[in-house]
Design a protein around this motif. Structure first.
Motif, mmCIF file in Angstrom:
data_model
loop_
_atom_site.group_PDB
_atom_site.id
_atom_site.type_symbol
_atom_site.label_atom_id
_atom_site.label_comp_id
_atom_site.label_asym_id
_atom_site.label_seq_id
_atom_site.Cartn_x
_atom_site.Cartn_y
_atom_site.Cartn_z
ATOM 1 N N TRP A 25 -53.574 29.489 79.591
ATOM 2 C CA TRP A 25 -54.078 30.356 80.656
ATOM 3 C C TRP A 25 -53.525 29.961 82.028
ATOM 4 O O TRP A 25 -53.433 30.802 82.917
ATOM 5 C CB TRP A 25 -55.609 30.405 80.686
ATOM 6 C CG TRP A 25 -56.296 29.132 81.092
ATOM 7 C CD1 TRP A 25 -56.740 28.141 80.271
ATOM 8 C CD2 TRP A 25 -56.624 28.722 82.419
ATOM 9 N NE1 TRP A 25 -57.314 27.137 81.003
ATOM 10 C CE2 TRP A 25 -57.257 27.470 82.320
ATOM 11 C CE3 TRP A 25 -56.435 29.285 83.681
ATOM 12 C CZ2 TRP A 25 -57.702 26.764 83.447
ATOM 13 C CZ3 TRP A 25 -56.885 28.580 84.793
ATOM 14 C CH2 TRP A 25 -57.502 27.345 84.665
ATOM 15 N N TYR A 29 -51.853 32.528 84.850
ATOM 16 C CA TYR A 29 -52.616 32.515 86.101
ATOM 17 C C TYR A 29 -51.705 32.160 87.278
ATOM 18 O O TYR A 29 -51.724 32.838 88.314
ATOM 19 C CB TYR A 29 -53.782 31.511 86.020
ATOM 20 C CG TYR A 29 -54.407 31.276 87.365
ATOM 21 C CD1 TYR A 29 -55.306 32.194 87.895
ATOM 22 C CD2 TYR A 29 -54.050 30.169 88.139
ATOM 23 C CE1 TYR A 29 -55.835 32.014 89.157
ATOM 24 C CE2 TYR A 29 -54.581 29.983 89.396
ATOM 25 C CZ TYR A 29 -55.471 30.898 89.900
ATOM 26 O OH TYR A 29 -55.990 30.738 91.161
ATOM 27 N N ASN A 33 -50.792 34.654 90.387
ATOM 28 C CA ASN A 33 -51.364 34.349 91.704
ATOM 29 C C ASN A 33 -50.458 33.558 92.636
ATOM 30 O O ASN A 33 -50.646 33.601 93.849
ATOM 31 C CB ASN A 33 -52.683 33.589 91.526
ATOM 32 C CG ASN A 33 -53.742 34.464 90.917
ATOM 33 O OD1 ASN A 33 -54.297 35.322 91.571
ATOM 34 N ND2 ASN A 33 -53.995 34.283 89.630
ATOM 35 N N VAL A 63 -63.546 28.781 85.422
ATOM 36 C CA VAL A 63 -64.032 29.351 86.679
ATOM 37 C C VAL A 63 -63.500 28.569 87.882
ATOM 38 O O VAL A 63 -63.836 28.862 89.017
ATOM 39 C CB VAL A 63 -65.581 29.442 86.724
ATOM 40 C CG1 VAL A 63 -66.092 30.464 85.728
ATOM 41 C CG2 VAL A 63 -66.234 28.085 86.506
ATOM 42 N N GLY A 64 -62.657 27.567 87.603
ATOM 43 C CA GLY A 64 -62.057 26.793 88.680
ATOM 44 C C GLY A 64 -61.065 25.789 88.137
ATOM 45 O O GLY A 64 -61.112 25.423 86.953
ATOM 46 N N GLU A 81 -58.760 25.668 93.228
ATOM 47 C CA GLU A 81 -59.045 27.096 93.169
ATOM 48 C C GLU A 81 -60.389 27.295 92.478
ATOM 49 O O GLU A 81 -60.623 26.779 91.385
ATOM 50 C CB GLU A 81 -57.935 27.721 92.341
ATOM 51 C CG GLU A 81 -57.533 29.114 92.480
ATOM 52 C CD GLU A 81 -57.095 29.664 93.789
ATOM 53 O OE1 GLU A 81 -57.695 30.672 94.157
ATOM 54 O OE2 GLU A 81 -56.163 29.164 94.416
ATOM 55 N N SER A 82 -61.267 28.015 93.131
ATOM 56 C CA SER A 82 -62.527 28.426 92.530
ATOM 57 C C SER A 82 -62.445 29.927 92.301
ATOM 58 O O SER A 82 -62.170 30.678 93.226
ATOM 59 C CB SER A 82 -63.694 28.098 93.466
ATOM 60 O OG SER A 82 -64.885 28.615 92.964
ATOM 61 N N PHE A 83 -62.666 30.360 91.064
ATOM 62 C CA PHE A 83 -62.555 31.777 90.742
ATOM 63 C C PHE A 83 -63.823 32.537 91.091
ATOM 64 O O PHE A 83 -63.819 33.768 91.120
ATOM 65 C CB PHE A 83 -62.214 31.968 89.265
ATOM 66 C CG PHE A 83 -61.023 31.159 88.804
ATOM 67 C CD1 PHE A 83 -59.991 30.824 89.669
ATOM 68 C CD2 PHE A 83 -60.936 30.726 87.496
ATOM 69 C CE1 PHE A 83 -58.898 30.078 89.248
ATOM 70 C CE2 PHE A 83 -59.848 29.985 87.054
ATOM 71 C CZ PHE A 83 -58.828 29.650 87.930
ATOM 72 N N ILE A 84 -64.908 31.810 91.332
ATOM 73 C CA ILE A 84 -66.170 32.396 91.779
ATOM 74 C C ILE A 84 -66.564 31.636 93.036
ATOM 75 O O ILE A 84 -66.845 30.440 92.980
ATOM 76 C CB ILE A 84 -67.272 32.281 90.700
ATOM 77 C CG1 ILE A 84 -66.814 32.940 89.391
ATOM 78 C CG2 ILE A 84 -68.574 32.897 91.197
ATOM 79 C CD1 ILE A 84 -67.730 32.669 88.215
ATOM 80 N N LYS A 85 -66.563 32.306 94.162
ATOM 81 C CA LYS A 85 -66.768 31.641 95.446
ATOM 82 C C LYS A 85 -68.234 31.341 95.725
ATOM 83 O O LYS A 85 -69.128 32.032 95.236
ATOM 84 C CB LYS A 85 -66.205 32.502 96.594
ATOM 85 C CG LYS A 85 -64.752 32.904 96.421
ATOM 86 C CD LYS A 85 -63.826 31.731 96.430
ATOM 87 C CE LYS A 85 -62.376 32.173 96.309
ATOM 88 N NZ LYS A 85 -61.513 31.172 95.780
#
Length: 170
Positions: A25, A29, A33, A63-64, A81-85
């Motif tokens: 992944w 990713y 990005n 999620v990060g 990187e956090s995918f959910i802030k």
């Protein structure tokens, strides 16, 4: 559940070490990005799949991510990187890196971000990091190593400068 209760509900996540299976992944990713798996800081090229790191997961889904490199008793955060802030994922990943850096007897944890990434500058300063250097027009050199770096970044700001932040370890 009332709307107040739903707003107060915290995200449940776990953090584990990055492993070989994560390439499945991480590669798509990074390409989506960041343009490629390459990361460039201070004219040094890293491959995201080769760096050590931590993965934050919720229900076994990422999620990060935090990737780091330890060299000369210094720990560089190459990617965070956090995918959910705003759920503590980034802070928890930094805590993991700080623990590793302390275990490895590092003098500091440091990172490079770009001049357009005001949210990152704020995030790191709120966690005790200090601005220690601005490398004016450094991104021009970085683009020679990674042409995928865009000319404009967040909010259309021209990406020109590298900004170094650090957290000294006691």
């Amino acid at each position: 559940m009332s709307s107040t209760e739903s707003k107060m509900k915290c995200l449940s996540f776990q953090i584990r070490g990055k492993n070989e299976e994560d390439k499945e992944w991480i590669i798509p990713y990074m390409r989506h990005n960041w343009g490629s798996e390459k990361m460039v800081t201070k004219n040094k090229v890293y491959n995201a799949t080769e760096l050590l790191g931590f993965i934050a997961e919720q229900n076994e889904k990422p999620v990060g991510i935090a990737l780091y490199n330890i060299e000369n008793k210094e720990c560089e955060i190459v990617l965070l990187e956090s995918f959910i802030k705003k759920n503590g994922i980034g802070s928890s990943l930094i805590d993991c890196i700080n623990k590793i850096a302390t275990t490895q007897e590092c003098k500091r944890v440091w990172l490079i971000t770009t001049n357009d990434n005001l949210a990152a500058i704020r995030f790191y300063q709120m966690r005790g990091f200090s601005l220690v250097a601005i490398y004016h027009n450094a991104i021009n050199e970085s683009r020679k190593l990674k042409p995928e770096i865009p000319l404009r970044g967040i909010d259309g700001i021209s990406i020109r400068d590298e900004i170094e932040l650090e957290l000294l370890i006691d």
